[in-house]
Write an enzyme that holds these catalytic residues in place. Structure first.
Site, PDB file in Angstrom:
ATOM      1  CB  CYS A 119      -0.900   0.001   1.236  1.00  0.00           C
ATOM      2  SG  CYS A 119      -1.799   1.541   1.425  1.00  0.00           S
ATOM      3  CB  CYS A 174      -2.822   5.478   5.873  1.00  0.00           C
ATOM      4  SG  CYS A 174      -4.504   4.945   6.184  1.00  0.00           S
ATOM      5  CB  CYS A 200      -3.056  -1.148   7.517  1.00  0.00           C
ATOM      6  SG  CYS A 200      -4.482  -1.547   6.508  1.00  0.00           S
ATOM      7  CB  CYS A 233      -8.857   1.907   0.899  1.00  0.00           C
ATOM      8  SG  CYS A 233      -8.476   0.922   2.367  1.00  0.00           S
ATOM      9  CD  GLN A 263     -18.806  -9.315  13.273  1.00  0.00           C
ATOM     10  OE1 GLN A 263     -17.815  -8.603  13.118  1.00  0.00           O
ATOM     11  NE2 GLN A 263     -19.193  -9.725  14.459  1.00  0.00           N
ATOM     12  CE1 TYR A 278     -23.829  -5.540  24.789  1.00  0.00           C
ATOM     13  CE2 TYR A 278     -23.890  -7.843  25.473  1.00  0.00           C
ATOM     14  CZ  TYR A 278     -23.728  -6.501  25.778  1.00  0.00           C
ATOM     15  OH  TYR A 278     -23.465  -6.146  27.074  1.00  0.00           O
ATOM     16  CD  GLU A 289     -28.307  -4.305  18.317  1.00  0.00           C
ATOM     17  OE1 GLU A 289     -27.416  -5.168  18.427  1.00  0.00           O
ATOM     18  OE2 GLU A 289     -28.073  -3.081  18.342  1.00  0.00           O
ATOM     19  CG  ASP A 324     -20.540 -10.383  18.703  1.00  0.00           C
ATOM     20  OD1 ASP A 324     -19.466  -9.857  19.039  1.00  0.00           O
ATOM     21  OD2 ASP A 324     -20.881 -10.534  17.520  1.00  0.00           O
ATOM     22  CB  CYS A 345     -14.164  -6.852  18.196  1.00  0.00           C
ATOM     23  SG  CYS A 345     -15.221  -5.653  18.997  1.00  0.00           S
TER      24      CYS A 345
END
Ligand SMILES: C[S@@+](CC[C@H](N)C(=O)[O-])C[C@H]1O[C@@H](n2cnc3c(N)ncnc32)[C@H](O)[C@@H]1O
Length: 426
Positions: free
Chosen positions: A70, A76, A79, A152, A259, A288, A309, A357, A384
């Site tokens: 990239c 940036c 990443c 991107c 996701q 969730y 939710e 989640d 996550c």
């Protein structure tokens, strides 16, 4: 430290993937350093417990260093790992998760399985770009400066086509942010964020439609805390975009969570379902639940599933998704920590299995306490953010045995990690 210039080998990474070495026992964090690199650097910031530095020369390259594909990588902030080999990235993620399990949760258990993403680039189906002074881009590394981005590598080709059309938009200065959601069919839902001004897109509309845009929304957002406010107005096309996971179709509203890496999510859900072992006689809560993607995948087993939710439109989508796919599941609006207590009392039979989640901040303390006081046979925790998950496990381990931990590389080339943990009642 007498002089400011040093030569050292990178020996570790920090939690964001920055290279780390030591000078006089103090950790020094170096952006762009890969474990095994021998680098020359200057100390740029000195704090009590750590320093930050800037690499001025790589004397010897690590065997795990690769050339970033990239052109924006150096500046940036999107990443973290584009200059690391895939093996090194996975090893860092596994080590980091294990460290959290040991140090935060106080557990002996380690990651049992690492499931890699089938796609390493062009996997993202959703991105938000900042717009400032007519420039579209992403925030820079550790800064709020905008790095101009025309293409991107992490988002789908269709999304890049739309990004390039947006660069040609004459009134770009009226926009604050641009959201691009794509689906497996190459269709696009575009969100144009403005501070409140009306946005006129006549001059680019036909180009956008030709590029696959099926739906355009305006979002009125004066603040910076969230990408979008709750105020959406559709200005073109369909209400929702359709995605597919494990042969179930989903309608997704602009503000609904979904996701971002479809193929890796299928691996994640398969692992979570394997841990949950749903059976027809089970009663399962999916807390969730977003647009109901886990609930519906689990309900296929014949189990009785209730999804909870907080975002109203996501619950509306979940109900439509259940109906469209002919799957039986119930969805309830509200905060998981509030709704679970009410449902537990209202329903005659309490659930024997629960899957959670939550967002990055982890489970609400009230919910952790409820799950501790009312332990179920099996509790599956998808996260996550392994650090907040480990914090919650520290409490839950008092009543649950932590049986298995798997890691899914849902966000390749970034320092983000997805984990799934199986717990059973002691
Ligand atoms: C990481 S997402 C998971 C969504 C879904 N399980 C999936 O795989 O697509 C977290 C979800 O939790 C929702 N949420 C956040 N706080 C909540 C709360 N207190 N109670 C219920 N849902 C909440 C968010 O709106 C979001 O849809």
């Amino acid at each position: 430290m007498e002089e400011n210039k040093f030569t050292r080998e990178i020996i570790d990474f920090d939690f964001k993937g920055l290279g780390m070495t030591k000078v006089d026992g103090l950790p020094v964090f170096l952006d762009g350093g890969v474990i095994g690199d021998e680098v020359e650097f200057l100390i740029s910031k000195k704090k009590k417990n750590f320093c930050k530095g800037k690499i001025i020369n790589i004397i010897k390259k690590s065997k795990d260093r690769v050339n970033s594909p990239c052109p924006y990588f150096k500046d940036c902030g999107g990443c973290d790992f584009l200059n690391y080999s895939d093996d090194m990235e996975l090893k860092w993620k596994e080590d980091d998760t294990n460290k959290n399990l040991e140090k935060i949760a106080g557990l002996d258990i380690r990651v049992e399985e690492v499931l890699d993403s089938p796609e390493k680039t062009h996997y993202r189906n959703n991105m938000q770009f900042q717009v400032r002074d007519g420039v579209i881009g992403l925030y820079g590394k550790n800064s709020k400066d905008i790095v101009a981005i025309k293409n991107c590598l992490m988002q789908r080709d269709k999304a890049n086509e739309v990004l390039q059309i947006m660069w040609r938009y004459k009134k770009l200065r009226d926009l604050k942010r641009i959201g691009i959601r794509t689906n497996y069919k190459g269709e696009v839902l575009l969100i144009l964020v403005t501070k409140g001004d009306k946005v006129e897109i006549k001059d680019i509309l036909s180009d956008l439609i030709e590029a696959g845009v099926k739906s355009i929304y305006l979002n009125y957002n004066g603040g910076d805390k969230f990408h979008y406010s709750r105020e959406f107005e559709k200005i073109y096309g369909e209400d929702t975009i359709e995605e597919k996971l494990l042969d179930i179709n989903y309608k997704i509203s602009p503000e609904s969570f979904f996701q971002i890496n479809r193929l890796a999510t299928e691996k994640l859900y398969q692992k979570a379902i394997e841990y949950l072992e749903p059976k027809a006689e089970d009663k399962i809560y999916d807390l969730y639940c977003g647009v109901g993607s886990i609930s519906l995948s689990v309900a296929k087993s014949g189990a009785q599933v209730i999804g909870i939710e907080i975002v109203d439109s996501a619950v509306d989508d979940a109900r439509i998704n259940a109906e469209n796919n002919n799957i039986n599941a119930r969805f309830v609006k509200g905060a998981a920590e509030e709704v679970i207590e009410k449902l537990w009392e209202e329903e005659k039979i309490s659930p024997n299995k629960i899957i959670v989640d939550p967002p990055r901040k982890g489970l609400d303390e009230k919910l952790v306490n409820f799950l501790k006081e009312n332990p179920v046979e099996r509790l599956v925790y998808i996260s996550c953010n392994p650090a907040t998950q480990a914090r919650d496990l520290k409490t839950l381990k008092e009543v649950y045995r932590v049986e298995k931990v798997a890691l899914v590389n849902l966000f390749p080339n970034t320092a983000h990690v997805e984990t799934v943990v199986l717990m059973s009642r002691k």
